[in-house]
Design a protein around this motif. Structure first.
Motif, PDB file in Angstrom:
ATOM      1  N   MET A   1       0.819  -1.200   0.000  1.00 29.91           N
ATOM      2  CA  MET A   1       0.000   0.000   0.000  1.00 29.91           C
ATOM      3  C   MET A   1       0.861   1.261   0.000  1.00 29.91           C
ATOM      4  SD  MET A   1      -3.341  -0.836   2.358  1.00 29.91           S
ATOM      5  CE  MET A   1      -2.454  -1.546   3.725  1.00 29.91           C
ATOM      6  N   VAL A   2       1.986   1.212   0.683  1.00 25.78           N
ATOM      7  CA  VAL A   2       2.874   2.374   0.735  1.00 25.78           C
ATOM      8  C   VAL A   2       3.431   2.665  -0.653  1.00 25.78           C
ATOM      9  CG1 VAL A   2       5.054   3.248   1.673  1.00 25.78           C
ATOM     10  CG2 VAL A   2       3.435   2.083   3.175  1.00 25.78           C
ATOM     11  N   VAL A   3       3.866   1.619  -1.352  1.00 20.89           N
ATOM     12  CA  VAL A   3       4.400   1.803  -2.705  1.00 20.89           C
ATOM     13  C   VAL A   3       3.305   2.345  -3.620  1.00 20.89           C
ATOM     14  CG1 VAL A   3       5.384   0.608  -4.710  1.00 20.89           C
ATOM     15  CG2 VAL A   3       6.141   0.005  -2.405  1.00 20.89           C
ATOM     16  N   SER A   4       2.120   1.787  -3.527  1.00 22.62           N
ATOM     17  CA  SER A   4       1.000   2.281  -4.338  1.00 22.62           C
ATOM     18  C   SER A   4       0.710   3.741  -4.032  1.00 22.62           C
ATOM     19  CB  SER A   4      -0.253   1.430  -4.103  1.00 22.62           C
ATOM     20  OG  SER A   4      -0.098   0.152  -4.675  1.00 22.62           O
ATOM     21  N   ALA A   5       0.731   4.098  -2.759  1.00 21.32           N
ATOM     22  CA  ALA A   5       0.489   5.500  -2.388  1.00 21.32           C
ATOM     23  C   ALA A   5       1.537   6.409  -3.018  1.00 21.32           C
ATOM     24  CB  ALA A   5       0.484   5.654  -0.871  1.00 21.32           C
ATOM     25  N   ALA A   6       2.807   6.019  -2.920  1.00 19.34           N
ATOM     26  CA  ALA A   6       3.874   6.849  -3.492  1.00 19.34           C
ATOM     27  C   ALA A   6       3.713   6.985  -5.005  1.00 19.34           C
ATOM     28  CB  ALA A   6       5.247   6.266  -3.152  1.00 19.34           C
ATOM     29  N   LEU A   7       3.394   5.885  -5.675  1.00 16.94           N
ATOM     30  CA  LEU A   7       3.228   5.922  -7.132  1.00 16.94           C
ATOM     31  C   LEU A   7       2.040   6.791  -7.541  1.00 16.94           C
ATOM     32  CD1 LEU A   7       3.972   2.189  -8.025  1.00 16.94           C
ATOM     33  CD2 LEU A   7       5.448   4.179  -8.418  1.00 16.94           C
ATOM     34  N   LEU A   8       0.943   6.660  -6.818  1.00 21.63           N
ATOM     35  CA  LEU A   8      -0.239   7.461  -7.144  1.00 21.63           C
ATOM     36  C   LEU A   8      -0.015   8.937  -6.847  1.00 21.63           C
ATOM     37  CD1 LEU A   8      -3.040   5.042  -5.878  1.00 21.63           C
ATOM     38  CD2 LEU A   8      -2.499   5.616  -8.262  1.00 21.63           C
ATOM     39  N   ILE A   9       0.630   9.230  -5.732  1.00 22.11           N
ATOM     40  CA  ILE A   9       0.895  10.619  -5.354  1.00 22.11           C
ATOM     41  C   ILE A   9       1.818  11.285  -6.365  1.00 22.11           C
ATOM     42  CG2 ILE A   9       2.036  12.098  -3.641  1.00 22.11           C
ATOM     43  CD1 ILE A   9       0.964  10.028  -1.516  1.00 22.11           C
ATOM     44  N   ARG A  10       2.808  10.562  -6.864  1.00 22.16           N
ATOM     45  CA  ARG A  10       3.744  11.167  -7.826  1.00 22.16           C
ATOM     46  C   ARG A  10       3.041  11.546  -9.122  1.00 22.16           C
ATOM     47  NH1 ARG A  10       7.513   6.906 -11.063  1.00 22.16           N
ATOM     48  NH2 ARG A  10       5.756   5.844 -12.012  1.00 22.16           N
ATOM     49  N   GLU A  11       1.937  10.844  -9.448  1.00 20.35           N
ATOM     50  CA  GLU A  11       1.217  11.142 -10.689  1.00 20.35           C
ATOM     51  C   GLU A  11       0.007  12.041 -10.481  1.00 20.35           C
ATOM     52  OE1 GLU A  11       0.363   7.857 -13.234  1.00 20.35           O
ATOM     53  OE2 GLU A  11       2.340   6.977 -12.950  1.00 20.35           O
ATOM     54  N   ARG A  12      -0.708  11.847  -9.382  1.00 22.95           N
ATOM     55  CA  ARG A  12      -1.961  12.580  -9.164  1.00 22.95           C
ATOM     56  C   ARG A  12      -1.838  13.739  -8.197  1.00 22.95           C
ATOM     57  NH1 ARG A  12      -6.237   7.710  -7.909  1.00 22.95           N
ATOM     58  NH2 ARG A  12      -5.892   6.529  -9.819  1.00 22.95           N
ATOM     59  N   GLY A  13      -0.873  13.629  -7.288  1.00 22.26           N
ATOM     60  CA  GLY A  13      -0.791  14.566  -6.185  1.00 22.26           C
ATOM     61  C   GLY A  13      -1.357  13.920  -4.932  1.00 22.26           C
ATOM     62  N   ALA A  14      -1.188  14.568  -3.813  1.00 26.00           N
ATOM     63  CA  ALA A  14      -1.623  13.997  -2.544  1.00 26.00           C
ATOM     64  C   ALA A  14      -3.133  14.105  -2.335  1.00 26.00           C
ATOM     65  CB  ALA A  14      -0.878  14.664  -1.382  1.00 26.00           C
ATOM     66  N   HIS A  15      -3.680  15.284  -2.576  1.00 21.38           N
ATOM     67  CA  HIS A  15      -5.112  15.476  -2.312  1.00 21.38           C
ATOM     68  C   HIS A  15      -6.016  14.566  -3.138  1.00 21.38           C
ATOM     69  CE1 HIS A  15      -4.831  18.507   0.714  1.00 21.38           C
ATOM     70  NE2 HIS A  15      -4.113  19.299  -0.052  1.00 21.38           N
ATOM     71  N   PRO A  16      -5.767  14.410  -4.435  1.00 23.62           N
ATOM     72  CA  PRO A  16      -6.657  13.544  -5.221  1.00 23.62           C
ATOM     73  C   PRO A  16      -6.465  12.042  -4.960  1.00 23.62           C
ATOM     74  CG  PRO A  16      -5.485  15.096  -6.648  1.00 23.62           C
ATOM     75  CD  PRO A  16      -4.869  15.184  -5.295  1.00 23.62           C
ATOM     76  N   THR A  17      -5.414  11.679  -4.217  1.00 24.83           N
ATOM     77  CA  THR A  17      -5.156  10.269  -3.937  1.00 24.83           C
ATOM     78  C   THR A  17      -5.825   9.888  -2.620  1.00 24.83           C
ATOM     79  OG1 THR A  17      -3.066  10.371  -5.121  1.00 24.83           O
ATOM     80  CG2 THR A  17      -3.366   8.525  -3.617  1.00 24.83           C
ATOM     81  N   ALA A  18      -6.924   9.181  -2.732  1.00 25.29           N
ATOM     82  CA  ALA A  18      -7.672   8.739  -1.553  1.00 25.29           C
ATOM     83  C   ALA A  18      -7.204   7.345  -1.131  1.00 25.29           C
ATOM     84  CB  ALA A  18      -9.164   8.703  -1.875  1.00 25.29           C
ATOM     85  N   ILE A  19      -7.474   7.011   0.106  1.00 30.57           N
ATOM     86  CA  ILE A  19      -7.126   5.678   0.602  1.00 30.57           C
ATOM     87  C   ILE A  19      -7.804   4.612  -0.253  1.00 30.57           C
ATOM     88  CG2 ILE A  19      -7.389   4.083   2.542  1.00 30.57           C
ATOM     89  CD1 ILE A  19      -6.644   6.372   4.402  1.00 30.57           C
ATOM     90  N   ALA A  20      -9.013   4.855  -0.710  1.00 29.87           N
ATOM     91  CA  ALA A  20      -9.707   3.899  -1.578  1.00 29.87           C
ATOM     92  C   ALA A  20      -8.922   3.670  -2.870  1.00 29.87           C
ATOM     93  CB  ALA A  20     -11.114   4.394  -1.895  1.00 29.87           C
ATOM     94  N   ASP A  21      -8.309   4.721  -3.411  1.00 28.60           N
ATOM     95  CA  ASP A  21      -7.488   4.593  -4.621  1.00 28.60           C
ATOM     96  C   ASP A  21      -6.266   3.718  -4.347  1.00 28.60           C
ATOM     97  OD1 ASP A  21      -9.151   6.392  -6.050  1.00 28.60           O
ATOM     98  OD2 ASP A  21      -8.033   8.099  -5.244  1.00 28.60           O
ATOM     99  N   VAL A  22      -5.652   3.934  -3.195  1.00 31.58           N
ATOM    100  CA  VAL A  22      -4.472   3.161  -2.811  1.00 31.58           C
ATOM    101  C   VAL A  22      -4.838   1.694  -2.654  1.00 31.58           C
ATOM    102  CG1 VAL A  22      -2.728   2.824  -1.006  1.00 31.58           C
ATOM    103  CG2 VAL A  22      -3.332   5.147  -1.751  1.00 31.58           C
ATOM    104  N   LEU A  23      -5.977   1.427  -2.024  1.00 26.66           N
ATOM    105  CA  LEU A  23      -6.427   0.040  -1.854  1.00 26.66           C
ATOM    106  C   LEU A  23      -6.669  -0.617  -3.209  1.00 26.66           C
ATOM    107  CD1 LEU A  23      -8.863   0.506   1.151  1.00 26.66           C
ATOM    108  CD2 LEU A  23      -6.654  -0.669   1.180  1.00 26.66           C
ATOM    109  N   GLU A  24      -7.318   0.093  -4.102  1.00 27.92           N
ATOM    110  CA  GLU A  24      -7.596  -0.455  -5.427  1.00 27.92           C
ATOM    111  C   GLU A  24      -6.304  -0.714  -6.194  1.00 27.92           C
ATOM    112  OE1 GLU A  24      -9.654   0.893  -9.618  1.00 27.92           O
ATOM    113  OE2 GLU A  24     -10.491   1.702  -7.757  1.00 27.92           O
ATOM    114  N   HIS A  25      -5.387   0.246  -6.166  1.00 29.30           N
ATOM    115  CA  HIS A  25      -4.124   0.123  -6.888  1.00 29.30           C
ATOM    116  C   HIS A  25      -3.282  -1.028  -6.349  1.00 29.30           C
ATOM    117  CE1 HIS A  25       0.024   1.270  -8.095  1.00 29.30           C
ATOM    118  NE2 HIS A  25      -0.577   1.744  -9.184  1.00 29.30           N
ATOM    119  N   SER A  26      -3.261  -1.176  -5.031  1.00 29.66           N
ATOM    120  CA  SER A  26      -2.427  -2.210  -4.394  1.00 29.66           C
ATOM    121  C   SER A  26      -3.095  -3.578  -4.356  1.00 29.66           C
ATOM    122  CB  SER A  26      -2.061  -1.785  -2.972  1.00 29.66           C
ATOM    123  OG  SER A  26      -3.214  -1.793  -2.138  1.00 29.66           O
ATOM    124  N   GLY A  27      -4.423  -3.596  -4.502  1.00 28.20           N
ATOM    125  CA  GLY A  27      -5.147  -4.856  -4.401  1.00 28.20           C
ATOM    126  C   GLY A  27      -5.352  -5.308  -2.961  1.00 28.20           C
ATOM    127  N   ALA A  28      -5.079  -4.444  -2.015  1.00 27.67           N
ATOM    128  CA  ALA A  28      -5.227  -4.789  -0.595  1.00 27.67           C
ATOM    129  C   ALA A  28      -6.695  -4.741  -0.183  1.00 27.67           C
ATOM    130  CB  ALA A  28      -4.424  -3.816   0.265  1.00 27.67           C
TER     131      ALA A  28
END
Length: 185
Positions: A1-28
């Motif tokens: 989840m941490v790696v997914s968060a970092a990858l999503l934040i680098r592309e989308r920014g912090a505010h648009p990256t929700a925990i739900a997005d991180v869960l979906e991206h990571s498959g957790a």
């Protein structure tokens, strides 16, 4: 989840990256976010910063010289920009720029502190490489800060212009500067 968060934040920014997005991206599974991140979004952002800080610090540590560190960082940033169609930036910059929510000032403090620590770690590592190259310590600190800030700025401008030219220009100029410093030995 941490790696997914970092990858999503680098592309989308912090505010648009929700925990739900991180869960979906990571498959957790959904409940894992609350289990692993009891501190919520702030904890997840801090750990994403730490991941990015570790990743870049490892690249710098593997480089035998300051010039090699510069070349490696630029090569990797360039590849990321091109592979993501200029969406990938630095997650540490993203959270820094977006921190400071006036509705949640206490949540911003640990994020900003982590980002500052990441930048300090990178510049310290770069300066250590330059000192090992024979550059005087105080000059190495200045050059390391210049390198860090110039590269981060070049990435932002490259993303905005959708062109790697700013990164290539900064690379050439920093490379020439570092080579001239080495020739002063």
């Amino acid at each position: 989840m941490v790696v997914s968060a970092a990858l999503l934040i680098r592309e989308r920014g912090a505010h648009p990256t929700a925990i739900a997005d991180v869960l979906e991206h990571s498959g957790a599974p959904r409940g894992s976010a609350y289990h692993y991140f009891p501190g919520g979004r702030t904890q997840l952002l801090c750990e994403a910063i730490d991941f990015a800080a570790d990743y870049i610090a490892a690249q710098i540590a593997k480089a035998p010289t300051g010039l090699d560190a510069l070349d490696t960082l630029v090569r990797n940033y360039r590849e990321q920009l091109l592979e993501t169609d200029y969406r990938a930036g630095c997650p540490v910059v993203a959270v820094t720029v977006e921190a400071g929510d006036p509705d949640k000032p206490d949540a911003s403090v640990p994020v900003i502190e982590r980002a500052a620590a990441a930048f300090a770690r990178w510049t310290d590592r770069i300066a250590q490489r330059m000192v090992a190259d024979g550059i005087e310590a105080s000059r190495a600190e200045e050059l390391a800060m210049l390198m860090t800030t110039a590269l981060e700025g070049a990435i932002v401008v490259a993303r905005a212009s959708r062109d790697v030219k700013p990164l290539d220009l900064v690379h050439r100029q920093l490379r020439a500067l570092l080579q001239s410093e080495k020739s002063k030995e």
